[in-house]
Design an enzyme around this catalytic site. Structure first.
Site, PDB file in Angstrom:
ATOM      1  CB  SER A 361      -0.887   0.023   1.241  1.00  0.00           C
ATOM      2  OG  SER A 361      -1.805  -1.034   1.188  1.00  0.00           O
ATOM      3  CB  SER A 506     -13.208   0.749   0.764  1.00  0.00           C
ATOM      4  OG  SER A 506     -12.220   0.805  -0.243  1.00  0.00           O
ATOM      5  CG  ASP A 673      -5.362  -6.947   2.274  1.00  0.00           C
ATOM      6  OD1 ASP A 673      -6.507  -7.073   1.791  1.00  0.00           O
ATOM      7  OD2 ASP A 673      -4.624  -5.983   2.014  1.00  0.00           O
TER       8      ASP A 673
END
Ligand code: S3P
Length: 805
Positions: A361, A506, A673
């Protein structure tokens, strides 16, 4: 379905022979006739069963056929067209629909020029075409019925080309398993000059030059893999390539000049000992090559969707075999892209000191903000995985000078907020959902049009979650059906700030809107249910962009209350458009999501003790540690510090008897994740683990709830998928046991091309009775390059079959 009655293939070399064989295999015509000036080729084709009948003369074949394929060298086109014109002269006027002529030559201009000379214009029945497939081998003996499967075939019709003729040729190629595209003939010649003709001429020239050296014996004797790889195509047919060089001379000369210039730059850098330029060239090329591999990988996905692609005609005599994986790769092209299988051997314990690769990320965001900043941004610890490299490549395509990655170091010469340039074509982002969603926000604000595309998995992921709010801000975006990629984003839209309440927790949606908000008029406010990763906010601050963040914590009655009894948290982030970014240094910590595989591995394997160093400990990401600790894992944090605004620590993990828990829903977005590998931990725990509130797992790189449930059940675990989570009855043994017992049976698992599913089942093997064979693992390289190597150093035993590059 029979597209054609009688096919005549003129020229029975590799391409003509393969075409005849492929059409026969597909059953796409009633009979295949062949003609070749060389009688031996004709007889061989007949003996191999590639053609049904060998014609004595071209005229004989032309009379009988309704479709004629010219698979001959470029300079033979004109004489053959002359013969055709003589044969056609005696035929009735309805010729255009009854007879279609196509070709497989690699210069379209040469064919069209020849047609002009012979017929005084390009006939309507002539459909120029070119299959992008081949081999350095030549002759009918090398023909393969699978040669065109999942390969592109470019058709270059003119305005006057008969539509029925075009459709007939297209259907025939599709019957051979090819993917048909259309292109302007001149553009085709330019593209092929660079991608096919230039590399062939370089290979011929290199071998010829070295063969002329007095010490050539030694050169060829000690030539290693690089020389062999680079020069393989110098074994190709000289006549064919002679004709290509002269047939496509203008485009080839242009490509040669461009290459010569590049070579001069390299030469100069060596003369001047200019390491920066050298590393610049090499690392840019390396990352472009990796990106190219991802493109090939997406072609592999197309192969997977063609059931016939695993069928080959055995010696063309009619019997059908199932190919093994390697043969299938070969059929896809000279670059050996492949499916990758992990075979994870059972048992083992985990130990050592590991540093897993950089955070995905953060790596994506560092490229995006570094590119838009003023000045030079230096990034250390950049993840050299395919996803982050796709972002890097996309910004290079928009004119940003980026050096590296070189051992994790990337240097970006920022172009400022309005300095990006229009990319030449669509930007391919591979498997990278984060790249697509975040870039959608940035691209919506540019002055130029952009198309964002991705691989098979990304092309199935929902994009309306970013497209809808971006449209509310004024963006002009088209999607494919159902809001899926590709995204066609029109330039020149004027964005205005909005207040947007995200329907789901999100970080990608939140980040996308904040990035768009930097270009919007007024203020953009995102209101997110729950806590999501906050790397965008932290990095924007690091680049000097002002923004405000707040968390509102409320109890069931809606009143603001203390965190430990909070049931609802809302995150609000706001920024105003019109600011600027100032270049900075970024130290990317190790990815906690990658470290998670080893946290679970060391927890479930017997007699294990592992140190994971410099792991990102951002509280919006560390849910996995909290969940594992709630399950009884033995994880301690050491050397805690903050680098570049992100907390990091070393983690020490020891074997522990885990117990099942109900996972608190507040932890779901901050461990989103890590659930695939947490399910493996749950299977090894004592008692039931319940996950709810994680519906988002269904729209990740795969449907992770279904994929994990299927895999767990296949390995004998009592797992039950729920619409928004999973229930797993763990079969871990009790603390009193001396040796931990296996939990999983051996078996075969489909990872569905999802990196995290693949790595999770590799970890499961530590507690398996037998091998776990995991299919479709090439995408592990998207987030964790050399996962298997590192895992094996820690004590796992993963055998990797098939290669990705
Ligand atoms: C990411 C956010 C998460 C996560 C993804 C990376 C990011 O996705 O699953 O792997 O870098 O912003 P969502 O925002 O869809 O939850």
């Amino acid at each position: 379905m029979k597209t054609v009655d009688t096919l005549l293939v003129v020229g029975l070399g590799l391409i003509g022979g393969s075409f005849a064989a492929a059409v026969k295999l597909a059953g796409a015509c009633r009979q295949v006739y062949g003609y070749d000036l060389n009688r031996t080729s004709l007889e061989e084709a007949q003996a191999l069963g590639i053609i049904d009948y060998g014609c004595e003369s071209l005229a004989e074949g032309v009379m009988a056929a309704d479709l004629i394929m010219l698979a001959i060298p470029m300079l033979a086109m004109k004489p053959v067209l002359e013969q055709l014109s003589l044969s056609f002269a005696g035929l009735p006027a309805e010729l255009p629909v009854q007879k279609v002529v196509t070709d497989a030559g690699s210069s379209k201009k040469a064919l069209l020029d020849a047609a002009l000379e012979v017929f005084g214009g390009v006939p309507t029945w002539l459909v120029p075409g070119h299959p992008i497939a081949g081999s350095e081998k030549s002759g009918v003996g090398a023909a393969k019925a699978t040669l065109f499967q999942a390969h592109d075939v470019i058709l270059t019709p003119l305005e006057n080309t008969n539509a029925l003729a075009l459709e007939k040729v297209k259907l025939l190629w599709e019957a051979c398993g090819a993917v048909v595209t259309r292109m302007d003939p001149c553009h085709h010649d330019e593209v092929l000059a660079k991608t096919s003709h230039l590399p062939h001429f370089l290979a011929f020239s290199l071998v010829d030059t070295l063969a002329g050296n007095p010490d050539n014996q030694d050169i060829f004797r000690f030539a290693a893999g690089g020389f062999r790889d680079f020069t393989r195509i110098a074994g190709s047919d000289p006549i064919m390539w002679h004709d290509v060089a002269l047939g496509n001379d203008q485009a080839v000369l242009q490509a040669l000049d461009q290459f010569t210039e590049g070579l001069q730059v390299l030469r100069q850098a060596i003369v001047q000992k200019d390491s920066q330029s050298l590393l610049g060239v090499f690392s840019r090329a390396q990352s472009a090559r990796q990106h190219f591999s991802s493109l090939l990988e997406s072609r592999k996905q197309r192969v997977k969707s063609l059931p016939e692609s695993v069928m080959v005609c055995n010696g063309f005599s009619g019997s059908v075999l199932v190919e093994d994986e390697d043969t299938k790769q070969d059929a896809m092209g000279s670059m050996k892209e492949s499916t990758q299988t992990f075979i994870a051997r059972p048992g083992g314990s985990i130990s050592g000191d590991l540093r897993v690769p950089g955070d995905k990320s953060i790596s994506h965001r560092s490229i995006m903000l570094g590119a838009l900043a003023e000045g030079e941004t230096v990034i250390e610890g950049f993840l050299e995985g395919e996803d982050a490299l796709a972002t890097l490549k996309a910004f290079r395509d928009m004119g940003v000078q980026i050096d590296g990655p070189y051992q994790g170091k990337v240097t970006i010469q920022g172009v400022g907020m309005y300095g990006l340039k229009r990319p030449e074509g669509p930007m391919y982002l591979g498997n990278a959902g984060t790249a697509m969603r975040l870039m959608a926000g940035l691209m919506a604000a540019q002055s130029f049009d952009v198309t964002l595309t991705g691989d098979h998995s990304l092309s199935g992921r929902p994009m309306n979650r970013v497209v809808d709010p971006l449209r509310q801000m004024g963006a002009i975006i088209e999607t494919a059906e159902g809001g899926r990629p590709p995204l066609k984003i029109s330039g020149g839209a004027r964005l205005k700030g909005i207040e947007y309440h995200l329907p789901m927790a999100s970080a990608q949606v939140q980040s996308c809107l904040l990035l768009a908000g930097m270009f919007a008029e007024g203020e953009t406010v995102t209101v997110t249910p729950g806590i999501v990763r906050d790397h965008t906010n932290r990095m924007l601050e690091g680049f000097g962009y002002p923004l405000s963040c707040a968390e509102i914590i409320s109890g069931e009655n809606g009143s603001d209350i203390a965190t430990d009894i909070a049931t609802d948290i809302t995150t609000i982030v706001a920024l105003k458009g019109g600011g600027k970014l100032t270049a900075t240094r970024i130290d990317v910590p190790s990815d906690v999501s990658s470290a998670a595989f080893f946290m679970v591995a060391a927890s479930i394997a017997e007699a294990s003790e592992l140190r994971l160093s410099h792991v990102g400990m951002n509280p919006t990401r560390s849910g996995v540690i909290e969940i594992l600790q709630l399950m009884g894992a033995d994880i301690t944090l050491e050397n805690e510090s903050v680098v570049g605004g992100e907390p990091v620590a070393d983690l020490v993990v020891r074997s522990a008897q885990l117990k099942g828990i109900d996972i608190p829903e507040r932890l779901v977005p901050i461990a989103i994740d890590e659930f695939p590998v947490l399910f493996i931990a749950a299977a090894c725990a004592e008692g039931r683990t319940l996950l709810t509130g994680a519906r988002e797992l269904r729209v990740k790189e795969s449907d992770r709830i279904q994929a994990m449930a299927d895999g767990l059940i296949a390995l004998g675990i009592d797992a039950q998928p729920l619409p928004d989570g999973m229930m797993i009855n763990g079969s871990g043994d009790s603390l009193s046991e001396q040796r931990v017992k296996p939990v999983f049976n051996g078996g075969t698992i489909d990872s569905h091309g999802d990196h995290r599913i693949a790595m999770s089942f590799a970890v499961a093997a530590l507690r398996a009775k037998d091998d776990i064979r995991i299919l479709d693992c090439a995408n592990v390289a998207t987030s964790f390059p050399d996962f298997a190597g590192l895992a094996n150093r820690a004590g796992m035993r993963i055998v990797v079959k098939g290669k990705c590059q």
